[in-house]
Design a protein around this motif. Structure first.
Motif, PDB file in Angstrom:
ATOM      1  N   SER A  15      24.465  47.961  65.567  1.00  0.00           N
ATOM      2  CA  SER A  15      24.302  49.326  66.083  1.00  0.00           C
ATOM      3  C   SER A  15      25.204  50.325  65.357  1.00  0.00           C
ATOM      4  N   LYS A  16      26.326  49.861  64.803  1.00  0.00           N
ATOM      5  CA  LYS A  16      27.201  50.738  64.020  1.00  0.00           C
ATOM      6  C   LYS A  16      26.489  51.261  62.772  1.00  0.00           C
ATOM      7  N   PHE A  17      25.487  50.517  62.318  1.00  0.00           N
ATOM      8  CA  PHE A  17      24.712  50.896  61.136  1.00  0.00           C
ATOM      9  C   PHE A  17      23.419  51.614  61.517  1.00  0.00           C
ATOM     10  N   GLY A  18      23.195  51.780  62.816  1.00  0.00           N
ATOM     11  CA  GLY A  18      21.947  52.386  63.261  1.00  0.00           C
ATOM     12  C   GLY A  18      20.780  51.424  63.223  1.00  0.00           C
ATOM     13  N   VAL A  19      21.078  50.130  63.330  1.00  0.00           N
ATOM     14  CA  VAL A  19      20.080  49.072  63.239  1.00  0.00           C
ATOM     15  C   VAL A  19      20.033  48.306  64.552  1.00  0.00           C
ATOM     16  N   THR A  20      18.833  47.973  64.990  1.00  0.00           N
ATOM     17  CA  THR A  20      18.638  47.091  66.138  1.00  0.00           C
ATOM     18  C   THR A  20      17.939  45.835  65.636  1.00  0.00           C
ATOM     19  N   ILE A  21      18.546  44.685  65.884  1.00  0.00           N
ATOM     20  CA  ILE A  21      17.934  43.421  65.479  1.00  0.00           C
ATOM     21  C   ILE A  21      17.056  42.933  66.615  1.00  0.00           C
ATOM     22  N   GLN A  22      15.774  42.806  66.339  1.00  0.00           N
ATOM     23  CA  GLN A  22      14.803  42.363  67.342  1.00  0.00           C
ATOM     24  C   GLN A  22      14.698  40.840  67.399  1.00  0.00           C
ATOM     25  N   ALA A  23      14.827  40.188  66.254  1.00  0.00           N
ATOM     26  CA  ALA A  23      14.726  38.723  66.195  1.00  0.00           C
ATOM     27  C   ALA A  23      15.364  38.227  64.912  1.00  0.00           C
ATOM     28  N   SER A  24      15.782  36.972  64.931  1.00  0.00           N
ATOM     29  CA  SER A  24      16.315  36.344  63.724  1.00  0.00           C
ATOM     30  C   SER A  24      15.869  34.888  63.692  1.00  0.00           C
ATOM     31  N   ALA A  25      15.716  34.371  62.490  1.00  0.00           N
ATOM     32  CA  ALA A  25      15.334  32.970  62.307  1.00  0.00           C
ATOM     33  C   ALA A  25      15.838  32.521  60.948  1.00  0.00           C
ATOM     34  N   GLY A  26      16.077  31.253  60.826  1.00  0.00           N
ATOM     35  CA  GLY A  26      16.532  30.714  59.551  1.00  0.00           C
ATOM     36  C   GLY A  26      15.761  29.457  59.193  1.00  0.00           C
ATOM     37  N   THR A  27      15.789  29.144  57.912  1.00  0.00           N
ATOM     38  CA  THR A  27      15.223  27.893  57.434  1.00  0.00           C
ATOM     39  C   THR A  27      16.358  27.102  56.812  1.00  0.00           C
ATOM     40  N   ASP A  38      14.845  47.178  63.624  1.00  0.00           N
ATOM     41  CA  ASP A  38      14.385  48.556  63.766  1.00  0.00           C
ATOM     42  C   ASP A  38      15.511  49.464  63.287  1.00  0.00           C
ATOM     43  N   ALA A  39      15.133  50.512  62.575  1.00  0.00           N
ATOM     44  CA  ALA A  39      16.103  51.511  62.126  1.00  0.00           C
ATOM     45  C   ALA A  39      15.358  52.804  61.852  1.00  0.00           C
ATOM     46  N   ALA A  40      16.093  53.903  61.857  1.00  0.00           N
ATOM     47  CA  ALA A  40      15.483  55.208  61.604  1.00  0.00           C
ATOM     48  C   ALA A  40      14.920  55.301  60.199  1.00  0.00           C
ATOM     49  N   ASP A  41      15.585  54.634  59.244  1.00  0.00           N
ATOM     50  CA  ASP A  41      15.073  54.652  57.871  1.00  0.00           C
ATOM     51  C   ASP A  41      15.557  53.411  57.126  1.00  0.00           C
ATOM     52  N   LYS A  42      14.926  53.146  55.994  1.00  0.00           N
ATOM     53  CA  LYS A  42      15.231  51.949  55.205  1.00  0.00           C
ATOM     54  C   LYS A  42      16.660  51.958  54.684  1.00  0.00           C
ATOM     55  N   ASP A  46      19.255  48.845  54.416  1.00  0.00           N
ATOM     56  CA  ASP A  46      19.879  48.456  53.150  1.00  0.00           C
ATOM     57  C   ASP A  46      21.399  48.407  53.269  1.00  0.00           C
ATOM     58  N   GLU A  47      21.980  49.373  53.945  1.00  0.00           N
ATOM     59  CA  GLU A  47      23.431  49.384  54.155  1.00  0.00           C
ATOM     60  C   GLU A  47      23.858  48.190  55.002  1.00  0.00           C
ATOM     61  N   PHE A  52      25.137  40.497  52.812  1.00  0.00           N
ATOM     62  CA  PHE A  52      24.368  39.290  52.537  1.00  0.00           C
ATOM     63  C   PHE A  52      24.135  39.084  51.041  1.00  0.00           C
ATOM     64  N   THR A  53      24.286  40.136  50.244  1.00  0.00           N
ATOM     65  CA  THR A  53      24.105  39.999  48.807  1.00  0.00           C
ATOM     66  C   THR A  53      25.193  39.135  48.173  1.00  0.00           C
ATOM     67  N   GLN A  54      26.302  38.916  48.888  1.00  0.00           N
ATOM     68  CA  GLN A  54      27.364  38.035  48.402  1.00  0.00           C
ATOM     69  C   GLN A  54      26.908  36.582  48.354  1.00  0.00           C
ATOM     70  N   MET A  55      25.862  36.265  49.132  1.00  0.00           N
ATOM     71  CA  MET A  55      25.389  34.885  49.226  1.00  0.00           C
ATOM     72  C   MET A  55      24.121  34.635  48.420  1.00  0.00           C
ATOM     73  N   GLY A  56      23.500  35.698  47.926  1.00  0.00           N
ATOM     74  CA  GLY A  56      22.275  35.491  47.164  1.00  0.00           C
ATOM     75  C   GLY A  56      21.369  36.701  47.214  1.00  0.00           C
TER      76      GLY A  56
END
Length: 75
Positions: A15-27, A38-42, A46-47, A52-56
């Motif tokens: 929420s500090k980034f203006g993002v709401t995470i609706q769901a997450s899943a991993g393989t 969900d976010a107001a804009d892309k 991206d912010e 996560f770019t540190q991992m790949g």
């Protein structure tokens, strides 16, 4: 690193980034994480995913609810 990234996905932090995470899943076998957000804009998304770019590779795509697709008559 994994624990830090997991804590990054907590709703309070997102929420500090203006993002709401609706769901997450991993393989597990591919070390892949998928987030539905969900976010107001892309740019907000991206912010948020920058750590996560540190991992790949990070790929952000814009999605739309299935109901909206059906309403448009595109399926």
């Amino acid at each position: 690193m994994g624990k830090m990234l997991l804590s990054h996905t907590h709703s309070e932090n997102a929420s500090k980034f203006g993002v709401t995470i609706q769901a997450s899943a991993g393989t597990e076998s591919q070390h892949t994480l998928q987030l539905i957000m969900d976010a107001a804009d892309k740019q907000k998304v991206d912010e948020f995913v920058t750590p996560f770019t540190q991992m790949g590779t990070v790929e952000v795509t814009t999605g739309i609810a299935c109901e909206a697709i059906v309403a448009r008559g595109r399926c």
